[in-house]
Design a protein around this motif. Structure first.
Motif, PDB file in Angstrom:
ATOM      1  N   SER A  69       0.778  -1.453   0.047  1.00 41.10           N
ATOM      2  CA  SER A  69       0.451   0.273   0.219  1.00 41.10           C
ATOM      3  C   SER A  69       0.655   1.085  -0.087  1.00 41.10           C
ATOM      4  CB  SER A  69      -0.933  -0.406   1.188  1.00 41.10           C
ATOM      5  OG  SER A  69      -2.034  -1.011   0.555  1.00 41.10           O
ATOM      6  N   MET A  70       2.179   1.116   0.509  1.00 44.00           N
ATOM      7  CA  MET A  70       2.780   2.665   1.208  1.00 44.00           C
ATOM      8  C   MET A  70       3.494   2.428  -0.612  1.00 44.00           C
ATOM      9  SD  MET A  70       4.977   1.540   4.523  1.00 44.00           S
ATOM     10  CE  MET A  70       5.710   3.638   4.483  1.00 44.00           C
ATOM     11  N   SER A  71       3.640   1.178  -1.203  1.00 53.04           N
ATOM     12  CA  SER A  71       4.684   1.864  -2.474  1.00 53.04           C
ATOM     13  C   SER A  71       3.336   2.263  -3.315  1.00 53.04           C
ATOM     14  CB  SER A  71       5.074   0.546  -2.979  1.00 53.04           C
ATOM     15  OG  SER A  71       5.652   0.582  -4.465  1.00 53.04           O
TER      16      SER A  71
ATOM     17  N   GLU B 144      -2.388   7.942   5.919  1.00 49.41           N
ATOM     18  CA  GLU B 144      -3.263   6.415   5.424  1.00 49.41           C
ATOM     19  C   GLU B 144      -2.804   5.916   6.456  1.00 49.41           C
ATOM     20  OE1 GLU B 144      -5.758   6.633   2.775  1.00 49.41           O
ATOM     21  OE2 GLU B 144      -6.011   8.813   3.651  1.00 49.41           O
TER      22      GLU B 144
ATOM     23  N   SER C 106       9.724   5.346   9.787  1.00 53.90           N
ATOM     24  CA  SER C 106       9.200   5.593   9.425  1.00 53.90           C
ATOM     25  C   SER C 106      10.420   6.708   7.902  1.00 53.90           C
ATOM     26  CB  SER C 106       7.979   6.850   9.485  1.00 53.90           C
ATOM     27  OG  SER C 106       8.434   7.702  10.072  1.00 53.90           O
TER      28      SER C 106
ATOM     29  N   GLU D 265       1.242  12.263   3.489  1.00 49.75           N
ATOM     30  CA  GLU D 265       0.060  11.792   3.204  1.00 49.75           C
ATOM     31  C   GLU D 265      -0.061   9.840   3.435  1.00 49.75           C
ATOM     32  OE1 GLU D 265      -1.364  15.095   0.438  1.00 49.75           O
ATOM     33  OE2 GLU D 265      -0.478  14.035  -0.399  1.00 49.75           O
ATOM     34  N   VAL D 266       1.363   9.584   3.216  1.00 47.62           N
ATOM     35  CA  VAL D 266       0.596   7.695   2.911  1.00 47.62           C
ATOM     36  C   VAL D 266       0.965   7.519   4.136  1.00 47.62           C
ATOM     37  CG1 VAL D 266       2.578   5.768   2.693  1.00 47.62           C
ATOM     38  CG2 VAL D 266       2.388   7.364   0.743  1.00 47.62           C
TER      39      VAL D 266
ATOM     40  N   LYS E 103      11.565   5.644   4.308  1.00 48.76           N
ATOM     41  CA  LYS E 103      11.439   7.212   3.407  1.00 48.76           C
ATOM     42  C   LYS E 103      12.973   7.106   2.659  1.00 48.76           C
ATOM     43  CE  LYS E 103      11.568  11.362   2.962  1.00 48.76           C
ATOM     44  NZ  LYS E 103      10.192  13.150   3.221  1.00 48.76           N
TER      45      LYS E 103
ATOM     46  N   LYS F 223       0.861  10.826  -3.743  1.00 44.03           N
ATOM     47  CA  LYS F 223       0.662  11.128  -2.329  1.00 44.03           C
ATOM     48  C   LYS F 223       2.080  11.402  -2.320  1.00 44.03           C
ATOM     49  CE  LYS F 223      -3.279   8.736  -1.141  1.00 44.03           C
ATOM     50  NZ  LYS F 223      -4.188   9.702  -0.986  1.00 44.03           N
TER      51      LYS F 223
ATOM     52  N   PHE G  90       4.733  11.476   1.007  1.00 40.59           N
ATOM     53  CA  PHE G  90       5.180  10.243   2.320  1.00 40.59           C
ATOM     54  C   PHE G  90       4.625  10.599   3.280  1.00 40.59           C
ATOM     55  CE2 PHE G  90       7.693   7.882   5.934  1.00 40.59           C
ATOM     56  CZ  PHE G  90       8.004   6.928   5.053  1.00 40.59           C
TER      57      PHE G  90
ATOM     58  N   MET H 162       0.777   4.447  -2.823  1.00 36.51           N
ATOM     59  CA  MET H 162       0.359   5.216  -2.857  1.00 36.51           C
ATOM     60  C   MET H 162       1.099   6.537  -3.451  1.00 36.51           C
ATOM     61  SD  MET H 162      -1.987   5.140   0.980  1.00 36.51           S
ATOM     62  CE  MET H 162      -0.694   4.487   1.948  1.00 36.51           C
ATOM     63  N   LEU H 163       2.702   5.472  -2.764  1.00 31.67           N
ATOM     64  CA  LEU H 163       3.442   6.366  -3.647  1.00 31.67           C
ATOM     65  C   LEU H 163       3.492   7.084  -5.194  1.00 31.67           C
ATOM     66  CD1 LEU H 163       5.976   5.530  -1.089  1.00 31.67           C
ATOM     67  CD2 LEU H 163       5.149   8.472  -1.396  1.00 31.67           C
TER      68      LEU H 163
END
Length: 243
Positions: A167-169, A189, A210, A185-186, A214, A181, A183, A171-172
């Motif tokens: 999901s992180m990947s 979420e 985090s 904003e991720v 990043k 998005k 980072f 959304m980015l």
């Protein structure tokens, strides 16, 4: 954490796997998974290095969550393989400009089951639990995911970790129907959907680390850009692509 020191590169603020310390079988499975991940990323115009991002972030999360060395490596491999079922999804659906129709979405939602089916004939891979990570990486902690609607700790741990990294990947990354998005904003979420879509233990680890995550995304983006630049240079020197 000490039990992982022989299996990841030191001198970095985040763990990176060293597959060579895991035995020939796991090393071979890793090479296989990397190749399939690259094939999937090449098919989907919007995901480029997605499988590599998911694999590396999943491994780091597994280490931070205290998984054993072999288990963390298998989660890393599962990250490479998680979208293998998209081989069976038509390119017109994968690369569609705009939102999917309900029918197209049903086709897309089959990819975890297709991925499991691809892996199941390989008995040594079945023994590792990787097919179940692939099958369940879109399950939700509250039971509202797919394909089987599993909930909570009935979802394999590896799948719960991959779900967060995936999901992180995603959304980015940019999509035709939305911009990428930031980072921050991720992270918002992740916090918002912790305990509903995501395992709260996994999201807590992601939020706690985090800054390191990043850095993983930034390093992989730089490496991908360098590879892309080199490919363009080779094409120009060879005179390819000219009319």
């Amino acid at each position: 954490m000490k039990k992982h020191l022989e299996l990841f590169e030191t001198g970095r603020p985040y763990p990176r796997p060293r597959i060579n310390g895991c035995g020939k079988l796991i090393s071979t499975i890793h090479q296989f998974s990397e190749s399939l991940g690259v094939a999937i990323d090449a098919k989907d115009a919007y995901t480029r290095s997605h499988s590599v991002e998911v694999a590396e972030v999943s491994y780091a999360l597994a280490v931070w969550l205290g998984l054993g060395a072999r288990e963390a490596i298998l989660v890393h491999i599962g990250g490479h393989l998680h979208d293998i079922g998209k081989i069976g999804v038509p390119a017109c659906v994968l690369n569609k400009q705009g939102h999917l129709t309900p029918g197209e979405w049903e086709v897309m939602r089959r990819h975890p089951q297709i991925g499991e089916a691809i892996l199941m004939p390989i008995h040594e891979i079945v023994k590792t639990g990787l097919p179940k990570m692939v099958l369940h990486h879109h399950e939700a902690f509250n039971g509202k995911g797919y394909p089987l609607g599993l909930s909570g700790y009935s979802i394999p741990m590896g799948a719960r970790i991959i779900a967060v990294a995936d999901s992180m990947s995603a959304m980015l990354g940019r999509r035709s129907y939305r911009p990428a998005k930031t980072f921050d904003e991720v992270l918002e979420e992740l916090e918002k959907f912790s305990g509903s879509q995501f395992d709260p233990r996994v999201t807590a680890a992601a939020l706690r680390h985090s800054s390191q995550i990043k850095e993983i995304f930034q390093r992989l983006a730089e490496e991908e850009n360098a590879v892309h630049h080199n490919k363009i240079s080779l094409i120009k020197r060879a005179g390819m692509g000219e009319c």
